[in-house]
Design an enzyme around this catalytic site. Structure first.
Site, PDB file in Angstrom:
ATOM      1  CD  GLU A  29      -2.578  -1.098   2.418  1.00  0.00           C
ATOM      2  OE1 GLU A  29      -3.081  -0.419   2.979  1.00  0.00           O
ATOM      3  OE2 GLU A  29      -3.294  -2.671   2.275  1.00  0.00           O
TER       4      GLU A  29
ATOM      5  CD  GLU B 263      -4.710  -8.021   1.807  1.00  0.00           C
ATOM      6  OE1 GLU B 263      -5.473  -7.063   2.090  1.00  0.00           O
ATOM      7  OE2 GLU B 263      -3.864  -7.129   2.126  1.00  0.00           O
TER       8      GLU B 263
ATOM      9  CG  ASP C 249     -13.183  -8.395   1.409  1.00  0.00           C
ATOM     10  OD1 ASP C 249     -12.652  -7.616   0.597  1.00  0.00           O
ATOM     11  OD2 ASP C 249     -12.964  -8.151   2.675  1.00  0.00           O
TER      12      ASP C 249
ATOM     13  CG  ASN D  87      -0.543  -6.769  -1.665  1.00  0.00           C
ATOM     14  OD1 ASN D  87      -0.837  -7.492  -2.275  1.00  0.00           O
ATOM     15  ND2 ASN D  87      -0.697  -6.822   0.038  1.00  0.00           N
TER      16      ASN D  87
HETATM   17  O1  G3I Z   1      -6.697  -8.524  18.685  1.00  0.00           O
HETATM   18  C1  G3I Z   1      -6.366  -7.915  19.211  1.00  0.00           C
HETATM   19  C2  G3I Z   1      -7.319  -7.428  20.351  1.00  0.00           C
HETATM   20  O2  G3I Z   1      -6.030  -8.212  21.592  1.00  0.00           O
HETATM   21  C3  G3I Z   1      -7.997  -6.270  20.987  1.00  0.00           C
HETATM   22  O3  G3I Z   1      -8.979  -6.539  22.021  1.00  0.00           O
HETATM   23  C4  G3I Z   1      -8.925  -5.257  19.581  1.00  0.00           C
HETATM   24  C5  G3I Z   1      -9.285  -4.216  20.411  1.00  0.00           C
HETATM   25  O4  G3I Z   1      -9.551  -2.865  18.920  1.00  0.00           O
HETATM   26  O5  G3I Z   1      -8.034  -5.227  18.426  1.00  0.00           O
HETATM   27  C6  G3I Z   1      -7.386  -6.978  17.814  1.00  0.00           C
HETATM   28  O6  G3I Z   1      -6.552  -6.653  17.001  1.00  0.00           O
HETATM   29  C7  G3I Z   1      -6.685  -5.696  16.312  1.00  0.00           C
HETATM   30  C8  G3I Z   1      -7.077  -6.233  15.220  1.00  0.00           C
HETATM   31  O7  G3I Z   1      -7.645  -6.732  13.599  1.00  0.00           O
HETATM   32  C9  G3I Z   1      -7.565  -8.174  15.035  1.00  0.00           C
HETATM   33  O8  G3I Z   1      -8.782  -8.265  15.055  1.00  0.00           O
HETATM   34  C10 G3I Z   1      -6.601  -4.195  15.691  1.00  0.00           C
HETATM   35  O9  G3I Z   1      -7.467  -3.514  16.505  1.00  0.00           O
HETATM   36  C11 G3I Z   1      -6.868  -4.176  14.273  1.00  0.00           C
HETATM   37  O10 G3I Z   1      -6.255  -3.136  13.872  1.00  0.00           O
HETATM   38  C12 G3I Z   1      -6.595  -5.352  13.078  1.00  0.00           C
HETATM   39  O11 G3I Z   1      -7.462  -4.815  12.007  1.00  0.00           O
HETATM   40  C13 G3I Z   1      -7.270  -5.557  10.880  1.00  0.00           C
HETATM   41  C14 G3I Z   1      -5.907  -4.747   9.836  1.00  0.00           C
HETATM   42  O12 G3I Z   1      -5.378  -5.262   8.761  1.00  0.00           O
HETATM   43  C15 G3I Z   1      -5.137  -4.024  10.371  1.00  0.00           C
HETATM   44  O13 G3I Z   1      -4.358  -2.953   9.550  1.00  0.00           O
HETATM   45  C16 G3I Z   1      -7.572  -6.675  10.185  1.00  0.00           C
HETATM   46  O14 G3I Z   1      -7.958  -7.506  10.730  1.00  0.00           O
HETATM   47  C17 G3I Z   1      -7.136  -7.149   8.538  1.00  0.00           C
HETATM   48  O15 G3I Z   1      -8.116  -7.114   8.073  1.00  0.00           O
HETATM   49  C18 G3I Z   1      -6.811  -5.894   8.092  1.00  0.00           C
HETATM   50  O16 G3I Z   1      -5.877  -6.555   7.335  1.00  0.00           O
HETATM   51  C19 G3I Z   1      -6.159  -5.393   5.910  1.00  0.00           C
HETATM   52  C20 G3I Z   1      -4.229  -5.626   5.232  1.00  0.00           C
HETATM   53  O17 G3I Z   1      -3.713  -6.683   6.253  1.00  0.00           O
HETATM   54  C21 G3I Z   1      -3.860  -5.210   4.383  1.00  0.00           C
HETATM   55  N1  G3I Z   1      -5.177  -4.709   3.166  1.00  0.00           N
HETATM   56  C22 G3I Z   1      -6.397  -4.243   3.766  1.00  0.00           C
HETATM   57  C23 G3I Z   1      -6.566  -5.227   4.735  1.00  0.00           C
HETATM   58  C24 G3I Z   1      -8.141  -5.210   5.545  1.00  0.00           C
HETATM   59  O18 G3I Z   1      -7.976  -3.747   6.532  1.00  0.00           O
END
Ligand code: G3I
Length: 369
Positions: free
Chosen positions: A163, A271, A273, A205
């Site tokens: 990105e 990725e 969806d 990516n």
């Molecule tokens: O695990 C913690 C948990 O302990 C806590 O209580 C909670 C509170 O917010 O957060 C949890 O972590 C989160 C994590 O996902 C797991 O669910 C993070 O806050 C959250 O920021 C994180 O989001 C991820 C995001 O990337 C971060 O950038 C998404 O799961 C993930 O699907 C998303 O994936 C990205 C790719 O890496 C890059 N392209 C876009 C894609 C979608 O946004």
């Protein structure tokens, strides 16, 4: 070279009619009928492609989740566990525990792994967010080297840089602390990754790079063309493919994928969806699969999660299985489209690496739509 596997022992008769000089020649050929793959990975494998998903380490204890993941997918991406903040929470102190849980689960079940992601403006650990200049550049390169070395031999493809381009009409780089270390930060990351793991495919990516006419797509295309011209080690481009009504699957998707492939790189849907439901969602999924299958160097497709409830945007129900693990209409359309076949992956193509260049030469430039 391999050709697509015969899909059943039954034979079907195909009548082909063709012209030979003035005479009309009718030939009846016996061609093995094609048996449908009954899972996504089996159906994709018929044309030499993989079908993957993102996995969350926290869900590996959910047997309903792992049963579907194990059955349907053969390429695994860690959804969050191999990002910079996860792997290097303190500078030079690496924590591979959760990344390893996913890599080990994948390998124990005979699957390959996409590494995600070595360098990114987002999901940086706190210590890195506060850095700049040479110190940041060196810290980023150290991260790339350490992580790619640790996982050497276990990664099919790395998202080396994620990105890095701006949204909107500029077609330029995104402002970030990494970008401010100098425009060459991306190629420096690729060179470090190649030195650390010479056998992994190295990918750039990004999202919103699906529509050929978008400035961001053009910006990435120009960078990849420049990298190929100057010998920067890049092997593939990942198209995240997060779609919804505001960002629908473009009708020129094939053109985008083909034009990148013609630069001499593999392309992957990384990725996928699509928010929505029912036949509309199913149709859009079908379009993405069709676009990939029509490009020989589109080597695989990964969806970003297993069930709707596992998704980063669960309320948009964007995946192929509902929260109870049932196959959705979108699943069936993807499976059917994979079984309909397409071009064969270039790993199985006689001309392999030379094909992209040849095709580009024949076209005389990028496809335009
Ligand atoms: O695990 C913690 C948990 O302990 C806590 O209580 C909670 C509170 O917010 O957060 C949890 O972590 C989160 C994590 O996902 C797991 O669910 C993070 O806050 C959250 O920021 C994180 O989001 C991820 C995001 O990337 C971060 O950038 C998404 O799961 C993930 O699907 C998303 O994936 C990205 C790719 O890496 C890059 N392209 C876009 C894609 C979608 O946004």
């Amino acid at each position: 070279m391999t050709t697509p596997r015969p899909r059943s022992s039954r034979s079907r008769l195909i009548t082909a009619t063709g012209c030979l000089s003035a005479a009309v020649l009718t030939v009846t050929l016996a061609v093995p009928a094609l048996a449908a793959g009954s899972t996504l990975q089996a159906a994709a494998a018929e044309s030499g492609r993989y079908f993957g998903t993102a996995i969350a380490a926290s869900r590996l204890s959910d047997s309903a989740y792992t049963t579907i993941a194990n059955r349907e997918f053969n390429m695994i991406t860690a959804e969050n566990e191999m990002k910079m903040d996860a792997l290097e929470p303190n500078q030079n102190q690496f924590n591979y525990a959760n990344g390893d849980r996913i890599v080990n689960w994948a390998r124990q079940n005979g699957k390959q792994v996409r590494g995600h992601a070595l360098a990114w403006h987002s999901q940086q650990p706190g210590w890195m967010q506060n850095m700049s200049g040479t110190a940041l550049r060196n810290a980023m390169l150290n991260h790339v080297t350490q992580v790619a070395t640790y996982y050497r031999g276990k990664i099919h493809s790395w998202d080396v840089v994620n990105e890095a381009f701006a949204d909107g009409n500029s077609g330029g780089r995104r402002d970030s602390n990494l970008q401010r270390t100098g425009n060459d930060w991306i190629e420096a990351a690729f060179r470090a990754a190649r030195a650390a793991d010479p056998n992994a495919k190295l990918c750039y990516n990004d999202y919103n790079t699906d529509n050929w006419s978008h400035a961001k797509t053009q910006g990435v295309y120009n960078m990849v063309r420049d990298f190929k011209a100057r010998g920067v080690p890049i092997d593939c481009v990942g198209f995240q493919a997060h779609f919804n009504s505001g960002n629908p699957v473009p009708s020129n998707y094939h053109t985008t994928l083909q034009n990148f492939a013609d630069l001499g790189v593999d392309v992957q849907i990384t990725e996928l969806d699509i928010e929505g439901s029912g036949s509309s969602q199913a149709q859009q999924y079908q379009g993405v699969i069709q676009a990939c299958l029509s490009v020989a160097r589109c080597t695989g497709i990964t969806v970003w999660g297993v069930r709707d409830t596992d998704s980063w945007r669960a309320s948009g129900t964007p995946l192929l299985f509902d929260g109870s693990g049932n196959k959705k209409a979108a699943y069936t359309s993807v499976l059917n489209q994979l079984n309909a076949g397409g071009t064969t992956n270039p790993a199985h193509h006689p001309a392999a690496d030379g094909w992209g260049q040849l095709h580009g030469d024949l076209l005389g430039g990028p496809e335009v739509e």
